[in-house]
Scaffold this active site. Structure first.
Site, PDB file in Angstrom:
ATOM      1  N   GLU C 141      16.045  -9.059 -38.254  1.00 55.84           N
ATOM      2  CA  GLU C 141      15.500  -7.768 -38.683  1.00 55.84           C
ATOM      3  C   GLU C 141      15.106  -7.736 -40.154  1.00 55.84           C
ATOM      4  OE1 GLU C 141      18.531  -5.009 -37.541  1.00 55.84           O
ATOM      5  OE2 GLU C 141      18.155  -5.278 -35.414  1.00 55.84           O
ATOM      6  N   GLU C 313      16.586  -7.022 -28.483  1.00 47.54           N
ATOM      7  CA  GLU C 313      17.627  -6.003 -28.385  1.00 47.54           C
ATOM      8  C   GLU C 313      17.054  -4.813 -27.624  1.00 47.54           C
ATOM      9  OE1 GLU C 313      19.389  -5.005 -32.149  1.00 47.54           O
ATOM     10  OE2 GLU C 313      19.523  -7.099 -32.800  1.00 47.54           O
TER      11      GLU C 313
END
Ligand SMILES: [Zn+2]
Ligand SMILES: [Zn+2]
Ligand SMILES: [Zn+2]
Lengths: 646, 646, 646
Positions: C141, C313
């Protein structure tokens, strides 16, 4: 009894005697002095000038007035701060909070603790046995201006020490906080940082321990002063003067070291500034009276903190510090004073004797105007003094209803709200208002405090249910209503292994398997006994063998009961609680009827008081043939009635 | 006369001659140059490159254009800042305000003062007697981007010196500020801090003195430049170019050192950004014209600051710096230009000659587009030039109405608003709009300035009434209307011992014994001559033997009159003022009639101008047989009419 | 294929085998591990503990699961930060961003780059040839929590180096940025500062270069890891896991070094937090489903970034990090999973296997509850696994429509919005939603990417049109729709000498001579083919010989066409675009029909999927006799249907 706050250092010495005489004539008993006097008693380090204070106390005493002497620690003088810059606190943004107003110190500063002990010792030795000094006020308004928590080097040092004392081993801390998550593990206590200014949110367990530490630092600082006063001033009570809702430290714990709790009752400013949240409509409606539950909530809270309690500062007119500062409606100063007595206050002390025409609070009214003439509040206080003289106030008895108030819950939900509307303050205030709107008297009890004798107990939310809380619930005879998230957390803010409500499952066999938080406007409906109630903010999913006594619209259980315990698996509104608690109270034989807008009741001994916050007269719910000791069956706008139970 | 702002340094030298020729052909007289040129005239310390500027001035002069030469101090170059980091200012949060845009200096920096004197001396000696240089502009837009006040070490040092000079003895300072309150007393001037970053609000007297100091630092800095220019450039006028409403320094005082006041007229950006507050409805209605009182307010203010005044920067099209930057409605550039002349401007100078296609203002239109073609504003300026050629503008006479405008009031109410809506700007602007909506011409007068010759004087609020103000009021022949809080403060921001309006009680025997500030929505009603007016924000309680001429709904007095003085004991709305001042003006024989939405009037000598901010034609209130010198009896959308008084 | 994110370090080693077995039984293929494990593999510098990770991988592998191993660099441990404080980033306010959560490093820190290389080498050497390790995830991320840009000393040093490399000569930088404006010229690269904390806005060219630099620093940091992994782990794919809309770095460029792009699909939190802006009405309507274009936009964006892409995710239940965290409507976990596959995902991996009952994300649901029982998402994933087993997914083909997505445009309009509503994100999202509401499939293409094969191309706005973009447009066969401000800027954010659209004028002979930005509520009207469309935000004035195909209400041209290129000289609304693009698509032979609220379509190979975000069943637009492979002609609330093209 009535009192007043007085600053002899603000006025020419020649005026003190006349001021004292007029205080006596007004019917005052107590005078608080000294809490901001440091720069006058010690203008330079070690250069002491107590003579003026000796004289002032003597002058007041000569008129028979009793002095409450404040220790001057809320305002250290500039020379002290310059000599010891570590005195200053740091804000959450990491900036030093500078000299130039008040409360400019960190509770963790070692220099400040040492200088506080020194100045308090000087006060205690000099005035500890003064016949006119009836009691002490330690410091003033802890936590005001967000000063409980500080984020500087002294705070970090003390926090690390506190953690070492709590956990012993850094591995225990890592395990308690779950620091394996995101590789936050520490190898030593020296690696721990403060939780502010992290890249994204810090570990909520980190925050919670920082909040606990901060609360304990206040108590420890207070205790250091109390020990000195106890040693040198036998027979005098020791008080602190608390603010309106300041949840950042545990007042129950701190007050263990005190004899008297006192607080600041400023209903207008608190209403304008949402000290407890007030709807926009009520802000307008009650702009000149204050919200009708605002003072009452605090009266009941601080009576729970300490059975002996005062209003140390009672608003006597417009103030200066709110965003808007209206003039109280005529009669309100009297009403507020009587309301404090109805809730059990020992003393109501007005702030202040005379409006000081300079500096930050120059627009804060006093009983007297800056031109030395009496102000409106003076005449209302005079009326109260007269009325008090004609009436023996009976002792205060326990209420039938208890509200379990949990400071730690405020910290915990601040650390991990999960939904931005989930505020402990709002939830407790909602329960309280619902009970008050039914005309019920309420006691505040700390978690784990005895619930014996109560008929109804509400627990807005106590996330960490410790053994003593469990025991108090187990032995309670009352009907108990538990709010959402009760029992939802371990000691270190984890989810209990058995899922919420954790240890409470021993008494209430339910398991909360999912929760959600909702944006305002995303509603759900609860059905209970034929009624439907819309709510939002928070909802839970529960697994249990119990048959729910209320359901969500999707058929899932919303309200559960096992024996005398009930659990609300959602955020309750005031409307729902008024209905639910009203019916429950009725079933318990408590008189609980919805009151008209603006009318509130409160019993003290065999007296029932009615307070009218509305701008028009209202009938009071007195029984036939009640003996009125104040007012009558119709209470004036902004008026008070009181009658004896027959 | 017309002018333009020009940056030869932005364009190839080869283009200068053509630019100059086209300026002349357009009918321009003045060209401002140089105010951001420092990095080009001194790219490295002591390395001077004036040749290009010599040439540019010569090129302009050859076309008969007159140069206004700016001193380059608004933008010190990077080498200077790196060598003297103390040049940089600090914001109220305590952070350095870094190089990379403009105005990156503190007025209290000694290094910067020294370097400013050096560079200005170089300019003055080189161009002081240049035949093409008609005048000077000192620096540019003092105070823009909140740069009047700085909070760094140099500022603290200078503030302490200023306080020492003002008070002599630190005890006098303590007494003036009331520092005994909260133990804020200082033992020496070296203990004084700046008022920012305190734990809660600092003493408002502390703030007020800091604001006064900051204002005086600007004036002192300006004076240092003026002295050099006067010494080396005889016969040239000296101007500064002010921004839109920038109350942080006293323009009246600073302008004592100037010959000409000029300002920046950007009606669209000022309307979008609430330089003076504009309702949401009016923001939409006037998005492409600007609010019809926005430019006028400033014209009248700066004419009050200095009888000789210019618009140095006139918006010629869309700009870049507002939150929204619309294109002006067709005709508005002409309308704005004429409106400035109607209010008495000596020169209107467009900003800028040509849109620069780089850096921060690349979306700021000029008279010419970046592709060297004329833009819309060019043609409108051309029309004005033509019309000006056909019309002799008469001299500007005093208006019948004066508005006493008080910069210090802005600082004082900022330091102690007492209610968050109490803004001096908003109050003065409300009075002004009410007068303008009645078609009245208004002069701005500083507190204590002469009021001779006026028929009506409004004083929105002057909290500190000094002897000269009292004298001006005593000798005024006009009807005087005093707004709330006038006379409410001592020199050091205390409440006067005799209560407000303090020394004014000699002329107006009233005593304000209580004030309140109100949340929007908490209203009160004022009755006056059969009308009822709702208001909010502020109300006062007055003790007096006078019979009120207007009352609150509770029967207390709201408006008082003694001889020619009237006092409003509340915050007046524009609607109330339009009614009240309209009737008062009528009774004084002034023509005052409500104008239709979007239409505004202004007289200059024997000419009356009408400006139409509305998107449709409107009839003008010209008398029968009026001689029109611009337009006619119906003024176009976004148009101008003007007629000669008959 | 399905996967899951797993943190063996959070759970007792004894549980790993059972977890692995249950993953296999659920039908999972991939397991991501390790990305936050640094404090466990290297608790002290140089003290390595890999044994637990060896065992965890082996345990997973033994069940046939394939491991995606994350490098642990998103969370450097405390000892590393304490040893090298320069690792920490600085926020735009100039404050250090401290340890205590994650992503606490600057991409420009040399210490951190060195330590990252060291730890990644250790991982790569140890696991590079492990048979159970199928691929790598580099860090995690990037850019989350606003971490792309940092404002500290290391960043300044690196920025100066980057500028030196870009411009060579500081004069070239001055010229490119137009630094002559406001005397901002530098004499050396050592004089350049970061663009934050300036007095007023910094030069937008300065900001743009800083944004470019910041983007390249991320790519360079990523590349450093990739090089090590490629060297030591042959045959394994390398991925990064991107966040929802994070425009601060150019994902296209960074992904040149990757094999697989993956992203985090959290539709509920993204909808609540306006990751892409959602109206208040839609926030309520889609609170428990997510906005129906939210996930799709990202699927299409990341498929454009890399043809091989995953959802790394996938939200499996309520999360913890949004302001409000509702429970997904029943069926949504399945719907989201299928929608990812419909858009071409290779793998959908749930986050996480089991809810961790401590630390920041303790309220983030997993497939399993913290009491080790399956949660709701588990059963929905199980259904998908079953359905996937019964269905061969065809390959993904190019869509008929391309959207040219330009990260640099986001930076440029952030640096110089000119009107505060002008956001690249909002504009691209508006185009996308309009296309989706017509049932069209969309590919995302980077500026300059090939447009071959597309029938319709939309370019929301690409301000800098470089040669490759021009070439792609020149050779496109598609109908191309260009949004406002396309071609409006030079490489260094200046206005092109020929005016906008600059080089595009070669293909589209129009010249934008004026622009304006508008406050919401200031509208204009566009007429096109008989319809009238209100809009706001942005309008342009165009000079051209072309006949406009749409006009503003004042008669000026609003839409222009030359050959296959169309230009919109205004900010288009979704309503306009739905009409305009719908008719255009129809004319091109594309099926484009407005879909009912909440219904969305997407094709993969010969399958057409329909997704129902509405709370009631809806008919799907399947042709007669379609062969349904999921659901049927009526799709349930929160359901999926899919049919084979016949
Ligand atoms: Zn000391
Ligand atoms: Zn120097
Ligand atoms: Zn190292």
């Amino acid at each position: 009894m009535l009192g007043v706050c007085y600053y002899p250092e603000h006025w020419p010495r020649e005026r003190w005697a006349e001021d004292a005489r007029r205080m006596r004539e007004l019917g005052l008993t107590y005078v608080r002095v000294g809490e901001f006097s440091w720069s006058r008693v010690e203008p330079r380090e070690g250069h002491l000038e107590f003579e003026w204070l000796d004289t002032a106390i003597e002058t007041l005493g000569r008129e028979g007035l009793k002095v409450v002497l404040g220790t001057p620690t809320p305002t250290p003088p500039k020379w002290l701060v310059d000599k010891h810059p570590d005195v200053l606190a740091y804000d959450v943004q990491g900036r030093v909070r500078r000299f130039g107003s008040r409360r400019h110190y960190s509770f963790s500063s070692r220099s400040y603790l040492e200088h506080s002990r020194r100045i308090v010792s000087l006060f205690a030795r000099r005035y500890g046995n003064n016949p006119h000094v009836a009691g002490w006020q330690v410091d003033n308004e802890y936590g005001c201006h967000d000063t409980t928590r500080s984020y500087g080097p002294e705070d970090l040092r003390a926090f690390r020490e506190w953690l070492r004392a709590r956990y012993g081993d850094v591995g225990a801390l890592n395990a308690a906080w779950g620091n394996v998550f995101w590789s936050m593990e520490y190898q030593s206590f020296e690696e721990v940082e403060l939780p502010n200014l992290t890249v994204t949110e810090a570990n909520p367990s980190h925050w919670l321990d920082f909040y606990r530490f901060s609360s304990e630092q206040v108590a420890a600082y207070n205790r250091a002063q109390v020990e000195i006063l106890r040693a040198h001033s036998p027979g005098r009570f020791i008080a602190h003067n608390f603010m309106g809702y300041t949840p950042d430290f545990d007042h129950f714990k701190l007050a263990e070291d005190l004899d008297v709790a006192s607080w600041d009752s400023y209903p207008l400013g608190f209403t304008d500034m949402d000290v407890l949240p007030v709807s926009q409509q009520d802000k307008l409606r009650y702009a000149r009276t204050g919200h009708p539950d605002m003072a009452a909530f605090h009266h009941d809270l601080y009576r729970g903190v300490k059975p002996r309690w005062w209003v140390m500062e009672q608003q006597p007119g417009p103030v200066n510090w709110a965003a808007h500062n209206p003039s109280p409606a005529p009669g309100m100063v009297r009403l507020w004073t009587w309301e404090a007595f109805a809730h059990g206050a020992e003393v109501v002390s007005y702030f202040r004797w005379r409006q000081f025409p300079q500096a930050q609070e120059q627009f804060h009214a006093g009983l007297n105007r800056p031109d030395f003439r009496p102000d409106v509040g003076y005449f209302e206080a005079e009326q109260v003094a007269r009325e008090l003289g004609a009436l023996e106030l009976p002792p205060t008895h326990p209420a039938p209803v208890a509200l379990v108030f949990d400071y730690e819950a405020d910290w915990l939900y601040r650390a991990q709200p999960q939904g931005q509307e989930f505020s402990y303050r709002d939830l407790a205030w909602t329960f309280y208002q619902a009970l008050r709107s039914l005309g019920l008297d309420v006691d505040f009890v700390r978690p784990g405090g005895s619930l014996q004798g109560y008929r109804l107990v509400v627990v807005p939310s106590t996330p960490i249910v410790r053994e003593e809380t469990l025991e108090a619930l187990r032995s309670a005879q009352a009907a108990v209503v538990l709010g959402p998230r009760t029992g939802s957390k371990t000691e270190s803010l984890g989810i209990p292994p058995e899922l919420p409500p954790g240890p409470l499952q021993a008494l209430l066999p339910v398991k909360v398997v999912r929760v959600e938080s909702l944006r305002p406007g995303v509603d759900f409906e609860v059905e209970w006994e034929g009624g439907r109630y819309r709510s939002s903010v928070w909802r839970e999913w529960v697994e249990t063998a119990l048959e729910p006594i209320g359901n969500f619209a999707d058929g899932k259980g919303a309200i559960f009961q096992n024996n005398n315990l009930r659990y609300l698996a959602f955020w309750p509104t005031r409307e729902f609680l008024a209905a639910y608690l009203g019916r429950l109270a009725g079933s318990l034989g408590l008189r609980a009827h919805p009151l008209p807008e603006g009318l509130r009741l409160r019993r003290r001994g065999d007296l029932t008081f009615a307070f009218n916050y509305a701008p028009h007269p209202q009938a009071v719910p007195a029984p036939e043939g009640a003996e009125f000791v104040l007012g009558g069956p119709t209470v004036d706008a902004y008026g008070v009635s009181a009658w004896r139970r027959t």
